[in-house]
Design a protein around this motif. Structure first.
Motif, short mmCIF file in Angstrom:
data_model
loop_
_atom_site.label_atom_id
_atom_site.label_comp_id
_atom_site.label_asym_id
_atom_site.label_seq_id
_atom_site.Cartn_x
_atom_site.Cartn_y
_atom_site.Cartn_z
N TRP A 50 46.60 38.91 37.95
CA TRP A 50 46.83 38.56 39.58
C TRP A 50 47.54 39.55 40.35
O TRP A 50 47.06 39.75 41.31
CB TRP A 50 47.76 37.20 39.45
CG TRP A 50 48.12 36.29 40.71
CD1 TRP A 50 49.16 36.85 41.62
CD2 TRP A 50 47.09 35.74 41.50
NE1 TRP A 50 48.97 36.39 42.76
CE2 TRP A 50 47.95 35.45 42.79
CE3 TRP A 50 45.98 34.92 41.40
CZ2 TRP A 50 47.34 34.59 43.76
CZ3 TRP A 50 45.53 34.21 42.58
CH2 TRP A 50 46.14 33.97 43.49
N TYR A 72 45.23 42.36 40.98
CA TYR A 72 44.10 42.00 42.01
C TYR A 72 44.48 42.18 43.20
O TYR A 72 43.89 42.68 44.36
CB TYR A 72 43.83 40.67 41.84
CG TYR A 72 42.30 40.44 42.53
CD1 TYR A 72 41.31 40.71 42.06
CD2 TYR A 72 42.37 39.68 43.96
CE1 TYR A 72 40.07 40.54 42.72
CE2 TYR A 72 41.46 39.52 44.54
CZ TYR A 72 40.22 39.84 44.11
OH TYR A 72 38.92 39.71 44.79
N TYR A 114 40.52 29.01 31.59
CA TYR A 114 39.83 28.98 33.01
C TYR A 114 41.10 28.20 33.97
O TYR A 114 41.68 27.23 33.34
CB TYR A 114 38.59 28.22 33.21
CG TYR A 114 38.23 28.08 34.72
CD1 TYR A 114 37.63 29.10 35.39
CD2 TYR A 114 38.45 26.83 35.27
CE1 TYR A 114 37.30 28.93 36.82
CE2 TYR A 114 37.87 26.52 36.48
CZ TYR A 114 37.51 27.52 37.27
OH TYR A 114 37.19 27.51 38.49
N LEU A 166 40.42 32.05 38.28
CA LEU A 166 40.25 33.08 37.35
C LEU A 166 39.65 32.49 35.83
O LEU A 166 40.31 31.44 35.53
CB LEU A 166 41.47 33.65 36.99
CG LEU A 166 42.07 34.44 38.14
CD1 LEU A 166 43.20 33.60 38.80
CD2 LEU A 166 42.80 35.90 37.85
N TYR A 215 39.15 33.56 31.59
CA TYR A 215 39.46 34.64 30.65
C TYR A 215 37.99 35.13 29.85
O TYR A 215 37.20 34.26 29.31
CB TYR A 215 40.27 34.00 29.77
CG TYR A 215 40.80 34.80 28.60
CD1 TYR A 215 41.69 35.92 28.89
CD2 TYR A 215 40.17 35.26 27.26
CE1 TYR A 215 42.24 36.86 27.94
CE2 TYR A 215 40.49 35.90 26.35
CZ TYR A 215 41.61 36.73 26.79
OH TYR A 215 42.13 37.52 25.77
N TRP A 218 41.55 38.78 32.10
CA TRP A 218 41.18 37.75 33.33
C TRP A 218 40.29 38.09 34.19
O TRP A 218 40.66 39.37 34.70
CB TRP A 218 42.53 37.35 33.75
CG TRP A 218 43.28 36.27 32.72
CD1 TRP A 218 44.17 36.66 31.92
CD2 TRP A 218 43.16 34.85 32.59
NE1 TRP A 218 44.79 35.45 31.12
CE2 TRP A 218 43.91 34.52 31.55
CE3 TRP A 218 42.38 33.87 33.30
CZ2 TRP A 218 43.91 33.22 31.18
CZ3 TRP A 218 42.17 32.68 32.81
CH2 TRP A 218 43.16 32.17 31.60
N GLU A 219 39.33 37.61 34.78
CA GLU A 219 38.43 38.07 35.69
C GLU A 219 38.65 37.08 36.68
O GLU A 219 38.62 35.80 36.76
CB GLU A 219 37.34 38.23 35.31
CG GLU A 219 36.90 39.21 34.14
CD GLU A 219 35.56 38.97 33.48
OE1 GLU A 219 34.69 38.52 33.85
OE2 GLU A 219 35.50 39.96 32.66
N MET A 220 38.84 37.60 38.24
CA MET A 220 38.67 36.67 39.43
C MET A 220 37.53 36.34 39.56
O MET A 220 36.55 37.02 39.48
CB MET A 220 39.25 37.48 40.60
CG MET A 220 39.51 36.95 41.80
SD MET A 220 40.91 35.73 41.70
CE MET A 220 42.44 36.87 41.86
N GLN A 221 37.16 34.95 39.74
CA GLN A 221 36.13 34.10 40.00
C GLN A 221 35.77 34.18 41.49
O GLN A 221 34.85 34.54 42.02
CB GLN A 221 35.97 32.86 39.52
CG GLN A 221 36.04 32.95 37.81
CD GLN A 221 35.00 33.49 37.36
OE1 GLN A 221 33.83 33.13 37.17
NE2 GLN A 221 35.34 34.60 36.62
N ASP A 262 38.63 34.53 44.93
CA ASP A 262 39.82 34.95 45.30
C ASP A 262 40.36 34.06 46.31
O ASP A 262 41.85 34.30 46.96
CB ASP A 262 39.91 36.54 45.53
CG ASP A 262 39.18 36.83 46.87
OD1 ASP A 262 38.58 36.07 47.73
OD2 ASP A 262 39.04 38.17 46.91
#
Length: 97
Positions: free
Chosen positions: A16, A19, A39, A55, A57, A64-67, A69
């Motif tokens: 977080w 980002y 998630y 986000l 995982y 973690w990847e931002m889905q 924002d």
């Protein structure tokens, strides 16, 4: 409200922070977490309601990847009705299409 602890979720907090959101992880108002913990939907106060970001995982990258924002502002009732679709990386609001 289910505010997440930086101590318990260090990699999520780091993702977080990295980002670059204008709201700090520690200032998030609430969170909803999928049953397997991979998630999350994070919420922050925005006017009289909430905005959210989600986000997921990635076990392959171990990160973690931002889905998404951000979202349109949700009312408190919409936030309470928000649920994570089981075994999926998205959310819905009960009663809405």
């Amino acid at each position: 409200m289910a505010k997440l602890s930086r101590k318990k979720w260090p990699t999520l907090a780091e993702a977080w922070d990295n980002y670059g959101h204008q709201i700090a992880f520690d200032d998030l108002a609430d969170a909803k977490v999928r049953s397997d913990g991979a998630y999350v939907v994070l919420a922050w106060k925005a006017g009289d309601g909430f905005c959210v970001a989600d986000l997921a995982y990635s076990p392959f990258n171990r990160s973690w990847e931002m889905q998404n924002d951000s979202s349109d502002q949700l009312t408190p009732a919409q936030w309470r009705a928000l649920y994570i679709v089981p075994e999926c990386d998205w959310w819905r609001i009960k009663g809405e299409a």
